[in-house]
Design a protein around this motif. Structure first.
Motif: not given
Length: 235
Positions: A68-74, A83-85, A154-162, A168-171
């Motif tokens: 349902q969603d995607c998240k990036v979590i520090a 932090d998270f996006a 398809i996979n590349q498009a989803v990866a680009k979105r992520l 937008g965050m410091k990885i």
């Protein structure tokens, strides 16, 4: 997702579990509020962060790609979220998006990763909305494009979105990936290229990391000691 702490030491999870065997139950995930016997409801963000940290205390960033969603979590040096996006407004970049596009392509969801590895002339899918992405997939099929080439797109498009979300965050390394989409090698490979990182493999199924985190929160509450979390992670 629910996580339970058992009263019995060394309890075999394959044994029949009785309700009175459970000392404490926390729930997480989108359905967490419907688990009426859970004592606490913990957010997916906190649970995926702590769950990944528990498996490997060197983890500092978690990319979670669910249905349902995607998240990036520090997370910090204790496994707590610093932090998270998050993207939960649009299906693009989620497992649901992949499910829709796989159906349009006429393949099983689990085939997308392996198919994309066979691409020779990858198709570029440029739309950022899953509805228009589906139209692009159908058009590519009508134009006679190879299934593997479309799967790659398809996979590349989803990866680009992520990747857009992540940038937008410091990885901070080390970086883990969790959620069902982590089993799609096509998305994972493209995401590593786009972010210029290598994901650190986890020693557990990436789909249960959130439940593991909920269990650790329950464990820590039972232990009642601030140091119990790191002791559990080290063990």
């Amino acid at each position: 997702m629910t996580a339970a702490i058992l009263k019995r030491e060394n309890a075999n999870p394959c044994d029949a579990l009785r309700f009175d065997d459970i000392d404490l139950c926390f729930s997480t995930g989108y359905g967490r509020y419907s688990i009426d016997f859970a004592k606490k409801n913990i957010s997916e963000i906190s649970c995926h962060g702590l769950g990944a940290f528990t498996v490997n205390p060197a983890i500092r960033t978690v990319v979670d790609i669910g249905g349902q969603d995607c998240k990036v979590i520090a997370v910090d040096e204790t496994g707590m979220v610093s932090d998270f996006a998050m993207n939960d407004k649009c299906a693009a970049g989620t497992g649901r998006c992949l499910e829709i596009l796989a159906k349009a392509l006429g393949v099983e969801l689990g085939q997308l990763g392996a198919l994309s590895q066979k691409a020779r002339r990858p198709v570029s899918i440029t739309n950022k909305c899953s509805i228009f992405m589906e139209m692009e997939v159908l058009y590519s099929m009508y134009a006679g494009k190879k299934i593997a080439d479309i799967a790659f797109g398809i996979n590349q498009a989803v990866a680009k979105r992520l990747a857009t979300l992540a940038k937008g965050m410091k990885i901070r390394e080390k970086v883990a990936i969790t959620g069902g989409v982590s089993k799609n090698s096509g998305v994972v490979n493209e995401l590593e290229k786009l972010l210029e990182i290598k994901f650190t493999p986890l020693a557990v199924d990436p789909q249960i990391v959130g439940a593991l985190g909920a269990a650790v929160f329950a464990h820590n509450e039972l232990a009642g000691a601030g140091g119990s979390q790191q002791q559990l992670a080290a063990g």
